[in-house]
Motif scaffolding. Sequence first.
Motif, PDB file in Angstrom:
ATOM      1  N   LYS A  26      70.090 -14.180  12.975  1.00  0.00           N
ATOM      2  CA  LYS A  26      70.193 -12.756  13.354  1.00  0.00           C
ATOM      3  C   LYS A  26      70.387 -11.838  12.141  1.00  0.00           C
ATOM      4  O   LYS A  26      70.054 -10.661  12.189  1.00  0.00           O
ATOM      5  N   ASP A  27      70.869 -12.389  11.023  1.00  0.00           N
ATOM      6  CA  ASP A  27      71.034 -11.582   9.810  1.00  0.00           C
ATOM      7  C   ASP A  27      69.699 -11.093   9.257  1.00  0.00           C
ATOM      8  O   ASP A  27      69.666 -10.184   8.422  1.00  0.00           O
ATOM      9  N   PHE A  28      68.600 -11.714   9.702  1.00  0.00           N
ATOM     10  CA  PHE A  28      67.287 -11.373   9.164  1.00  0.00           C
ATOM     11  C   PHE A  28      66.436 -10.587  10.163  1.00  0.00           C
ATOM     12  O   PHE A  28      65.258 -10.338   9.905  1.00  0.00           O
ATOM     13  N   GLU A  29      67.043 -10.180  11.291  1.00  0.00           N
ATOM     14  CA  GLU A  29      66.309  -9.360  12.262  1.00  0.00           C
ATOM     15  C   GLU A  29      65.818  -8.100  11.563  1.00  0.00           C
ATOM     16  O   GLU A  29      66.538  -7.494  10.775  1.00  0.00           O
ATOM     17  N   GLY A  30      64.589  -7.721  11.860  1.00  0.00           N
ATOM     18  CA  GLY A  30      64.017  -6.516  11.261  1.00  0.00           C
ATOM     19  C   GLY A  30      63.261  -6.786   9.972  1.00  0.00           C
ATOM     20  O   GLY A  30      62.646  -5.876   9.418  1.00  0.00           O
ATOM     21  N   SER A  31      63.314  -8.027   9.471  1.00  0.00           N
ATOM     22  CA  SER A  31      62.515  -8.375   8.297  1.00  0.00           C
ATOM     23  C   SER A  31      61.908  -9.749   8.515  1.00  0.00           C
ATOM     24  O   SER A  31      62.339 -10.512   9.374  1.00  0.00           O
ATOM     25  N   TYR A  32      60.889 -10.040   7.735  1.00  0.00           N
ATOM     26  CA  TYR A  32      60.298 -11.369   7.785  1.00  0.00           C
ATOM     27  C   TYR A  32      61.232 -12.329   7.058  1.00  0.00           C
ATOM     28  O   TYR A  32      61.941 -11.938   6.131  1.00  0.00           O
ATOM     29  N   LEU A  33      61.197 -13.578   7.476  1.00  0.00           N
ATOM     30  CA  LEU A  33      62.004 -14.605   6.825  1.00  0.00           C
ATOM     31  C   LEU A  33      61.123 -15.787   6.469  1.00  0.00           C
ATOM     32  O   LEU A  33      60.426 -16.339   7.327  1.00  0.00           O
TER      33      LEU A  33
END
Length: 154
Positions: A26-33
């Motif tokens: 969830k820390d990477f929501e809004g960006s690609y991982l």
Amino acid sequence: MANPLQAGDKAPNFSMPSTEGDISLKDFEGSYLVLYFYPRDNTPGCTTEAKDFTALVDEFGARNAKIVGVSRDSMTKHENFKAKQDLRVILASDEDGKTTESYGTWVEKNMYGKTHMGVARETFLIDPTGKIIKLWKKVRVKGHAQEVLEALPE
């Protein structure tokens, strides 16, 4: 794992200590991982892969992507590896094996006729909503970081 993960699947959640503190999906929501799994710190292939991703970290950032390398090494080994190689990617420690298991990257390997369990070199590209949009199995290190970058929208 009975059903291996595929493009289109929701990425399994994870929670691990990393060189940037504790992280979860969830820390990477809004960006690609870019979640790449590798066998071990300070080995030739793993070092090359980490350096290749580091060399492109700004280009990944320009495409709204973060890079996390995962192995079962300890945080102490990760910190030493990152400092020694001047790495700019996040390294996450999966010592308990929960994340490598949930992503299907903890596999039986065969070396010189002997089998053992180990981390498969695989990469998952996860979109800003947490869905796997592409994955690479049995990764060959040479050119891989560039190939992952090219899979991202500009």
